[in-house]
Every structure is written in structure tokens, then in C-alpha cells.
Design an enzyme around this catalytic site. Structure first.
Site, mmCIF file in Angstrom:
data_model
loop_
_atom_site.group_PDB
_atom_site.id
_atom_site.type_symbol
_atom_site.label_atom_id
_atom_site.label_comp_id
_atom_site.label_asym_id
_atom_site.label_seq_id
_atom_site.Cartn_x
_atom_site.Cartn_y
_atom_site.Cartn_z
ATOM 1 N N SER B 52 5.716 40.512 29.612
ATOM 2 C CA SER B 52 5.041 41.281 28.838
ATOM 3 C C SER B 52 5.703 41.930 27.613
ATOM 4 O O SER B 52 5.142 42.704 26.831
ATOM 5 C CB SER B 52 4.502 42.284 30.018
ATOM 6 O OG SER B 52 5.414 43.132 30.321
ATOM 7 N N LYS B 89 7.348 49.326 29.756
ATOM 8 C CA LYS B 89 6.547 49.072 28.668
ATOM 9 C C LYS B 89 7.121 50.227 27.495
ATOM 10 O O LYS B 89 7.738 50.901 27.661
ATOM 11 C CB LYS B 89 4.925 49.746 28.816
ATOM 12 C CG LYS B 89 4.335 48.635 29.999
ATOM 13 C CD LYS B 89 3.895 47.433 29.527
ATOM 14 C CE LYS B 89 3.266 46.365 30.194
ATOM 15 N NZ LYS B 89 4.096 46.040 31.382
#
Lengths: 217, 133
Positions: B52, B89
Site C-alpha cells: 500500500s 500511511k
């Protein structure tokens, strides 16, 4: 003198790396016996005692979602070392009393506000290591430990209690609310003997004749 | 959880051709703790899983050197806790809105509405991707 200790140390170590354990009843098990060597506040509230065997609480575990973790001493040792290292930056000298408790000698440090100093310790350890601690401050080790006990039991003190701020009268009032068995160095048997002689609180002990106490106990 | 590693390494860059004439004059070895870690007590090493964050050049199995001593800011790459789970993230804080942005077209961003809490566990300082064998 300050006594800094970690809240529910082993469980707290596990929670830093697994946020799903927060708020849940958690116990840490000893290696061979599978007995509880640490309990979160939620687990204590369910009546689980130190040393209770895991296989005997299966019913309770299923009912309340109790999570058991195997002890991880490598982790606990590392986290303890981090906390102690941080504490060294807040004191002239640090005496490591146990894996989760240290005495800080605040000596001749020019600290304007001891409570603020205690808060700074709590905040840094929480941020840098994720470990919740309480700080008790007092003129002696025994009083620092008692102050720590008060800090732990009194949420509105925000984890820091400084006995130095209290007048002698105020201090006695606080000591009168602490059971003598909670005083450092007074175990269960001694507290029973003291109770028989009318010494039931820390205040009673403080008021008792020092020489007499030394001789009798 | 791995700790920061201490590995002695030669202190000069080695061109892929010939040996350096300074070889016999090593005075100090490179210490990765000095190189990578500002605040040892607040530094942890975490392994990234998944794809991701590939656009940020964080690949599956990368080692991340994470500091809990830094206050996370807009655009920092962070380790965050969302619904009890760890995730890596990019933190996005703009106009009062907080988001965790995935650096990959195949993964969704995570938005936070009023009242929802985002817990930033630490800020990623270094990313160590292993060279392919």
C-alpha cells in the site's frame, strides 16, 4: 525524592504493540505453569488474582473475552531499560528498584515546580515509550512511595502526587486515609499485629512512638 | 520487535572498481545507531507488510525506523493505529480534515470524521528496503 512506577507493567508492554488489548481484560502468563503473573485493571475487576492458573479460568475467559499472553521477558527488559534511560534525564541519580519502579533523587536540582516536573516525566514516558507511569514525590523514599500510591488511586491528580505541597496537618489527613498495610515494608502479617495494637492507618503509624515501634516490631 | 542494529561498516564509499588507498587508515567505523537513530529510547523498528505504500518507495518487508519522539505533521509517513490495527500511511492534515493516505493506486485512503480518533504511534524516519537477491 520521587518514586516512578509503571502501571500494570507487563500488560502495558503488550498493549504498546497491540492496541486491541486496550480496555480489555488481559493477563500475562508465566512460562511453565500458565499462571497469571500480571493482570490488567479489567482482569483484576473480574476477580483474577496473581498466580491464578489459566486453565482454571476458561469459563470466565470465554464469558468476558479475557486475553492471555505468554510472558515476553525480552520485551519487558527492553521497555524497562527505555523507561529508566528516560528517567535518568529527569534526576540527579536514579536507583532502579525493580523492573518497573525507580527512585529518582531530585537532590539539589533547581526545580521550581515539582508537580510540573512529575507531569513532564509522565508525558515523556507516555509519548516516547507508550508506557503509563505514576510519580510520587516526597521528602523520603517511604513518603515518595506513599505519594505514588495516592497518585495511582486518585485519578484527578493526573498520575502525579507531591507530598511536599502539603502542610503537616494536610499530610496527616492523607496518611489517615491509607491503610497501614499499604505502607512500604509493612506486609500482611505485620499489618495484622499493628492492627491489634490500634495502628490501622499510615497516620497511626506516623504518630506512634518511633522507639517503641522499632523495639516491638 | 527488532531493536536498532549495530553493524560496523567501512566508512568510505567503495567504487565498484578498485580498492581505496585509505584501506589501512580506518579510524572509525560507521555506526548505524548514530546514522539512523536520534532518540534511542523512543526509536523502534517495524517491518512493513504489503504494497500500500509502494509509491513512497516502501516495499513489502521493508524495515522502518520509527520515532515516537516526533510530533507527527502533515505529509509525515506514520505508523498509525486504526481500529486496533497497525498501518503505515502518509498523514494528511489539511483544512481541518485528517486522512491517512495510501501511496498506491490499489489501496484506499482512510478518512477521519469528527469524533473519530486517529492514534499516531510514531513517525517513520528511515526506510530500509532490502536489495533484491
Amino acid at each position: 525524592m520521587a518514586l516512578v512506577d509503571c502501571n500494570n507493567f507487563y500488560v502495558s508492554c503488550e498493549r504498546v504493540f497491540d492496541a486491541k488489548l486496550i480496555g480489555r481484560p488481559v493477563i500475562v502468563l508465566s512460562n511453565n505453569d500458565g499462571c497469571a503473573i500480571a493482570r490488567s485493571a479489567e482482569a483484576k475487576a473480574l476477580g483474577i488474582k496473581m498466580g491464578d492458573p489459566w486453565h482454571q479460568m476458561q469459563q470466565l475467559a470465554k464469558q468476558h473475552g479475557i486475553v492471555a499472553r505468554s510472558s515476553n521477558y525480552v520485551l519487558y527488559g527492553d521497555m524497562s531499560a527505555r523507561v529508566v534511560s528516560i528517567l535518568r534525564t529527569f534526576a540527579a541519580d536514579v536507583e532502579v528498584y525493580s523492573i518497573d519502579e525507580s527512585f529518582l533523587d531530585l537532590g539539589n536540582m533547581p526545580i521550581a515546580d515539582l508537580r510540573a516536573h512529575g507531569r513532564a516525566i509522565v508525558q515523556r514516558v507516555q509519548q516516547w515509550v507508550g508506557m503509563p507511569v505514576c510519580v510520587g514525590i516526597g521528602p523520603s523514599k517511604t513518603l515518595a512511595k506513599l505519594a505514588n500510591h495516592v497518585a495511582k488511586k486518585t485519578p484527578r491528580l493526573a498520575s502525579v502526587c507531591d507530598f511536599g505541597r502539603l502542610s503537616p496537618e494536610q499530610l496527616m489527613k492523607v496518611l489517615d486515609r491509607i491503610e497501614v498495610g499499604d505502607v512500604w515494608g509493612v506486609g500482611r502479617r505485620l499489618s495484622v499485629r499493628l492492627g491489634v495494637d490500634g495502628i490501622k492507618t499510615a497516620g497511626d503509624l506516623a504518630r506512634a512512638d518511633t522507639e517503641k515501634i522499632k523495639r516491638q516490631y | 520487535m527488532a531493536q536498532a542494529l549495530h553493524v560496523p561498516v567501512m566508512a568510505w564509499s567503495v567504487p565498484a572498481g578498485f580498492a581505496s588507498p585509505a584501506e589501512d587508515y580506518i579510524e572509525r567505523r560507521l555506526d548505524f545507531n548514530d546514522l539512523l537513530v536520534d532518540q534511542p529510547d523512543a526509536t523502534f523498528v517495524v517491518r512493513a507488510k504489503g504494497r500500500s505504500m509502494e509509491k513512497a518507495r516502501i516495499y513489502d518487508d521493508a524495515l522502518l525506523v520509527v520515532s515516537r519522539a516526533i510530533t507527527a505533521r502533515h505529509k509525515h509517513i506514520v505508523v498509525a493505529v486504526v481500529d486496533g490495527e497497525f498501518t503505515v500511511k502518509r498523514l494528511w492534515r489539511e483544512d481541518g480534515v485528517t486522512r491517512l493516505v495510501a501511496e498506491s493506486d490499489d489501496f484506499p485512503d482512510i478518512e477521519f470524521s469528527e469524533g473519530q480518533t486517529l492514534e499516531v504511534w510514531g513517525v517513520v524516519k528511515w526506510v530500509l528496503n532490502r536489495a533484491p537477491d
